[in-house]
Design a protein around this motif. Structure first.
Motif, PDB file in Angstrom:
ATOM      1  N   VAL A 255       0.721  -1.078  -0.015  1.00 37.72           N
ATOM      2  CA  VAL A 255       0.096   0.050   0.115  1.00 37.72           C
ATOM      3  C   VAL A 255       0.791   1.331   0.063  1.00 37.72           C
ATOM      4  O   VAL A 255       0.551   2.198  -0.694  1.00 37.72           O
ATOM      5  N   PRO A 256       1.927   1.325   0.929  1.00 35.24           N
ATOM      6  CA  PRO A 256       2.690   2.478   0.631  1.00 35.24           C
ATOM      7  C   PRO A 256       3.438   2.785  -0.496  1.00 35.24           C
ATOM      8  O   PRO A 256       3.600   3.756  -1.006  1.00 35.24           O
ATOM      9  N   ALA A 257       3.907   1.730  -1.314  1.00 32.54           N
ATOM     10  CA  ALA A 257       4.280   1.947  -2.486  1.00 32.54           C
ATOM     11  C   ALA A 257       3.430   2.439  -3.498  1.00 32.54           C
ATOM     12  O   ALA A 257       3.580   3.031  -4.332  1.00 32.54           O
ATOM     13  N   ALA A 258       2.175   1.779  -3.587  1.00 34.66           N
ATOM     14  CA  ALA A 258       1.096   2.153  -4.323  1.00 34.66           C
ATOM     15  C   ALA A 258       0.923   3.752  -3.874  1.00 34.66           C
ATOM     16  O   ALA A 258       0.673   4.620  -5.077  1.00 34.66           O
ATOM     17  N   ALA A 259       1.001   4.158  -2.918  1.00 38.59           N
ATOM     18  CA  ALA A 259       0.429   5.679  -2.468  1.00 38.59           C
ATOM     19  C   ALA A 259       1.680   6.662  -2.891  1.00 38.59           C
ATOM     20  O   ALA A 259       1.495   7.590  -3.527  1.00 38.59           O
ATOM     21  N   ASN A 260       2.772   6.189  -2.754  1.00 36.64           N
ATOM     22  CA  ASN A 260       4.103   6.889  -3.240  1.00 36.64           C
ATOM     23  C   ASN A 260       4.076   7.121  -4.509  1.00 36.64           C
ATOM     24  O   ASN A 260       4.332   8.011  -5.213  1.00 36.64           O
ATOM     25  N   ALA A 262       1.523   7.049  -6.550  1.00 32.38           N
ATOM     26  CA  ALA A 262       0.311   8.010  -7.053  1.00 32.38           C
ATOM     27  C   ALA A 262       0.592   9.299  -6.859  1.00 32.38           C
ATOM     28  O   ALA A 262       0.650  10.206  -7.743  1.00 32.38           O
ATOM     29  N   VAL A 263       1.476   9.771  -5.662  1.00 27.34           N
ATOM     30  CA  VAL A 263       1.809  11.229  -5.216  1.00 27.34           C
ATOM     31  C   VAL A 263       2.780  11.370  -6.321  1.00 27.34           C
ATOM     32  O   VAL A 263       2.961  12.665  -6.805  1.00 27.34           O
ATOM     33  N   ALA A 264       3.749  10.523  -6.500  1.00 26.53           N
ATOM     34  CA  ALA A 264       4.912  10.758  -7.549  1.00 26.53           C
ATOM     35  C   ALA A 264       4.624  11.061  -8.946  1.00 26.53           C
ATOM     36  O   ALA A 264       5.000  12.064  -9.470  1.00 26.53           O
ATOM     37  N   LEU A 265       3.456  10.485  -9.230  1.00 23.65           N
ATOM     38  CA  LEU A 265       2.983  10.461 -10.590  1.00 23.65           C
ATOM     39  C   LEU A 265       2.186  11.985 -10.899  1.00 23.65           C
ATOM     40  O   LEU A 265       2.347  12.588 -11.715  1.00 23.65           O
ATOM     41  N   SER A 266       1.423  12.316  -9.679  1.00 24.72           N
ATOM     42  CA  SER A 266       0.819  13.396  -9.696  1.00 24.72           C
ATOM     43  C   SER A 266       1.828  14.741  -9.877  1.00 24.72           C
ATOM     44  O   SER A 266       1.329  15.864 -10.350  1.00 24.72           O
ATOM     45  N   TYR A 267       2.986  14.567  -9.324  1.00 18.93           N
ATOM     46  CA  TYR A 267       3.832  15.626  -9.378  1.00 18.93           C
ATOM     47  C   TYR A 267       4.948  15.517 -10.604  1.00 18.93           C
ATOM     48  O   TYR A 267       5.835  16.254 -10.887  1.00 18.93           O
ATOM     49  N   GLY A 268       4.701  14.589 -11.329  1.00 23.00           N
ATOM     50  CA  GLY A 268       5.608  14.236 -12.607  1.00 23.00           C
ATOM     51  C   GLY A 268       7.008  13.597 -12.192  1.00 23.00           C
ATOM     52  O   GLY A 268       7.966  13.818 -13.048  1.00 23.00           O
ATOM     53  N   ASN A 269       6.852  13.177 -11.021  1.00 21.43           N
ATOM     54  CA  ASN A 269       8.458  12.502 -10.686  1.00 21.43           C
ATOM     55  C   ASN A 269       8.613  11.003 -11.116  1.00 21.43           C
ATOM     56  O   ASN A 269       8.124  10.197 -10.561  1.00 21.43           O
ATOM     57  N   TRP A 270       8.921  10.983 -12.364  1.00 20.23           N
ATOM     58  CA  TRP A 270       9.111   9.602 -12.953  1.00 20.23           C
ATOM     59  C   TRP A 270      10.052   8.628 -12.108  1.00 20.23           C
ATOM     60  O   TRP A 270       9.682   7.542 -12.160  1.00 20.23           O
ATOM     61  N   SER A 271      11.036   9.261 -11.635  1.00 20.65           N
ATOM     62  CA  SER A 271      12.023   8.306 -10.875  1.00 20.65           C
ATOM     63  C   SER A 271      11.377   7.564  -9.760  1.00 20.65           C
ATOM     64  O   SER A 271      11.489   6.591  -9.449  1.00 20.65           O
ATOM     65  N   GLU A 272      10.876   8.473  -8.826  1.00 24.48           N
ATOM     66  CA  GLU A 272      10.121   7.837  -7.635  1.00 24.48           C
ATOM     67  C   GLU A 272       8.905   6.769  -8.235  1.00 24.48           C
ATOM     68  O   GLU A 272       8.323   5.822  -7.576  1.00 24.48           O
ATOM     69  N   THR A 273       8.280   7.120  -8.984  1.00 27.62           N
ATOM     70  CA  THR A 273       7.188   6.450  -9.718  1.00 27.62           C
ATOM     71  C   THR A 273       7.725   5.197  -9.825  1.00 27.62           C
ATOM     72  O   THR A 273       6.984   4.196  -9.748  1.00 27.62           O
ATOM     73  N   ARG A 274       8.830   5.170 -10.780  1.00 27.58           N
ATOM     74  CA  ARG A 274       9.338   3.715 -11.093  1.00 27.58           C
ATOM     75  C   ARG A 274       9.892   2.944 -10.084  1.00 27.58           C
ATOM     76  O   ARG A 274       9.598   1.699  -9.862  1.00 27.58           O
ATOM     77  N   GLY A 275      10.494   3.749  -8.914  1.00 32.40           N
ATOM     78  CA  GLY A 275      11.022   2.885  -7.793  1.00 32.40           C
ATOM     79  C   GLY A 275       9.931   2.106  -7.160  1.00 32.40           C
ATOM     80  O   GLY A 275       9.775   1.218  -6.538  1.00 32.40           O
ATOM     81  N   ALA A 277       6.633   1.574  -8.342  1.00 34.73           N
ATOM     82  CA  ALA A 277       6.229   0.584  -9.031  1.00 34.73           C
ATOM     83  C   ALA A 277       7.045  -0.794  -8.540  1.00 34.73           C
ATOM     84  O   ALA A 277       6.636  -1.836  -8.410  1.00 34.73           O
ATOM     85  N   VAL A 278       8.359  -0.595  -8.867  1.00 35.82           N
ATOM     86  CA  VAL A 278       9.127  -1.941  -8.415  1.00 35.82           C
ATOM     87  C   VAL A 278       9.044  -2.455  -7.020  1.00 35.82           C
ATOM     88  O   VAL A 278       9.055  -3.670  -6.972  1.00 35.82           O
TER      89      VAL A 278
END
Length: 314
Positions: A255-260, A262-275, A277-278
């Motif tokens: 759940v925390p990974a999914a939340a992070n 979602a927040v990263a994607l809303s700010y356009g932070n692709w690095s944290e989005t990928r991390g 998701a992994v």
């Protein structure tokens, strides 16, 4: 001990009674002739040691009792009976180690349903984790882990693999593959709303977060912890020790990974989005692999137990 209540047509009662009597670990057999009304027939009651219950249920299923009658199973918290003690002593293995497969399938089938309640819990948990990510609060992250309902479908998928049940597998996969994207999408919208209200700030998200940085920085321990949690979670289900599930829930970062993410994607932070998701993928994979292997090991163990018991009684 488990208590079984069976409804049988009058002409099949003797057959059911014989099955019960031939099963080691049963006791307190009673027949209520003509007591059943829907469907009409007799009611057969008995108690069975937990470690012998799966064998009896298999026999009843093979005889077709669920088709032309009914079988209900209840846990008995306390039985004061010398006969019950003898039945448990005669049954192979220990009750705490036993798996009642029909009970496990029924429980995971219910918990893996894609319902409004499941989506609500998963979404609320993801939003809680998003708040924890922004303010770098480990307490909120742990709380979100405890609220998340995702272990039900994961356990359902493990059970479906071992029992070769496509229906349960698709049901569990649907809950996961639809539930997480929906929760993440709603959390992304929640993040944008909170940012618009001035409660979330991109600067806070990009600032060092020592308490929650592990969420989007997966490593070998991500899989190891998820694997161990998967073993503990399945053991808690099969042994009816549900209290351990809380510990399992707060051990993995699904759940925390999914939340992070979602927040990263809303700010356009692709690095944290990928991390993130992994991290999410590693946790889901670790739990499923561990849960499946645990169930396979338990099935093999009980097959040997029953074989040894059969040889001893021969």
């Amino acid at each position: 001990m488990l208590h079984l209540r069976m409804i049988t047509p009058a002409d099949r009662t003797d057959e059911v009674v014989a099955l019960v009597e031939r099963t080691v670990g049963t006791t307190h057999l009673a027949v209520l002739t003509g007591a059943a009304r829907s469907p009409q027939g007799d009611i057969v009651l008995c108690d069975v040691a937990r470690e012998a219950a799966d064998e009896l249920l298999e026999k009843l299923g093979a005889a077709g009792v669920p088709e032309w009658g009914a079988v209900s199973v209840d846990d008995v918290d306390l039985t004061l009976s010398r006969r019950a003690d003898i039945a448990e002593e005669e049954a192979p293995g220990e009750g705490a180690d036993a798996i009642v497969w029909e009970s496990l399938v029924g429980e995971t089938h219910e918990e893996s349903a894609l319902t409004v309640t499941f989506l609500a819990f998963l979404t609320v948990a993801t939003m809680l984790a998003a708040c924890g990510v922004i303010i770098d609060s480990a307490i909120l992250i742990v709380g979100a882990m405890a609220v998340g309902p995702e272990f039900g479908p994961l356990a359902g998928l493990c059970t479906a693999i071992v029992r070769r049940s496509p229906r349960l597998a698709w049901r569990s996969l649907a809950a996961l593959l639809i539930g997480f994207p929906v929760a993440m999408a709603l959390t992304g919208g929640f993040s944008l709303l909170m940012d618009w209200l001035g409660l979330f700030h991109e600067a806070k998200f990009l600032a060092p977060r020592p308490q929650t940085a592990f969420i989007w920085q997966p490593d070998a321990f991500s899989f190891i912890v998820a694997f161990l949690a998967g073993v503990a979670g399945i053991l808690s289900l099969t042994s009816a020790k549900s209290g351990a599930l809380i510990g399992v829930a707060i051990s993995v970062t699904t759940v925390p990974a999914a939340a992070n993410a979602a927040v990263a994607l809303s700010y356009g932070n692709w690095s944290e989005t990928r991390g993130s998701a992994v991290q999410l993928a590693l946790n889901l994979l670790g739990i499923v692999v561990a849960g499946t292997l645990t169930l396979l090991a338990q099935r093999l163990f009980w097959a040997r137990q029953r074989k040894e018991a059969a040889l001893q009684s021969a």
